[in-house]
Design an enzyme around this catalytic site. Sequence first.
Site, PDB file in Angstrom:
ATOM      1  N   GLU A   1       1.875   6.451  -6.978  1.00 27.23           N
ATOM      2  CA  GLU A   1       0.757   7.157  -7.618  1.00 27.23           C
ATOM      3  C   GLU A   1       0.865   8.661  -7.392  1.00 27.23           C
ATOM      4  O   GLU A   1       0.702   9.459  -8.330  1.00 27.23           O
ATOM      5  CB  GLU A   1      -0.576   6.671  -7.036  1.00 27.23           C
ATOM      6  CG  GLU A   1      -0.959   5.261  -7.386  1.00 27.23           C
ATOM      7  CD  GLU A   1      -2.188   4.798  -6.606  1.00 27.23           C
ATOM      8  OE1 GLU A   1      -3.022   5.655  -6.229  1.00 27.23           O
ATOM      9  OE2 GLU A   1      -2.317   3.589  -6.375  1.00 27.23           O
TER      10      GLU A   1
ATOM     11  N   TYR B   1       0.822  -1.218   0.000  1.00 29.88           N
ATOM     12  CA  TYR B   1       0.000   0.000   0.000  1.00 29.88           C
ATOM     13  C   TYR B   1       0.853   1.265   0.000  1.00 29.88           C
ATOM     14  O   TYR B   1       0.661   2.134  -0.851  1.00 29.88           O
ATOM     15  CB  TYR B   1      -0.975  -0.021   1.179  1.00 29.88           C
ATOM     16  CG  TYR B   1      -1.882   1.187   1.234  1.00 29.88           C
ATOM     17  CD1 TYR B   1      -2.968   1.292   0.368  1.00 29.88           C
ATOM     18  CD2 TYR B   1      -1.651   2.219   2.138  1.00 29.88           C
ATOM     19  CE1 TYR B   1      -3.803   2.402   0.407  1.00 29.88           C
ATOM     20  CE2 TYR B   1      -2.479   3.319   2.182  1.00 29.88           C
ATOM     21  CZ  TYR B   1      -3.554   3.420   1.317  1.00 29.88           C
ATOM     22  OH  TYR B   1      -4.375   4.518   1.358  1.00 29.88           O
TER      23      TYR B   1
END
Length: 198
Positions: free
Chosen positions: A161, A154
């Site tokens: 991102e 994660y």
Amino acid sequence: MADKTTAKPARKPSPVKNGYLVFYNAVSAILWLTVLGRTVGVNVVRGPHLAYPAVGEFCKWTQTLAGMEVLHSLFGVVRAPFLTTFMQVFSRYAIVWGITDLFPQLGASPAYSSMLVAWSLTEVTRYSYFALTLSGWQPSALHWLRYHAFFVLYPLGISSEAWLIWRAVEPAQYAVHPLYSTILWSYVVFVYPPLETA
């Protein structure tokens, strides 16, 4: 306390629905395994600067297929909450359609490759877990990965991102519209920091 003779029997899952979900999850696992293999392969053999030409289009359509999960939730095929599913899928759509498809030059960054590795490892684990569980198997190693790999994947995925979105702010101003640039900037500044600590 309800009388056991009047209690409704538990409904058996539909074999058609179960078969469809096994098929959907197995295909999705294979597609994401392909993304992982291509990403690792191109990085090892040719370098991260060629990741987007090697994987970008395939990854975009593999991720687009995940839109089916929004429909699964909406129509009750699975018990996943609709809003959570929609937001998760939309955030990925924003990356593959609104960032890397518009600015493929960002795919030359190591952050693009690290994002794909995080995404694909997560999805291979998740889809394999669902396909096998629905088939009646529950491998303990896969179960452990499903609920623990998240702690590494994660942060890797979300920071990759955020970096790609941040790098898209300037080209978006000229190639798309200044408002789009402002939206991207706001997203990185105001949305991603809370996600990082969530």
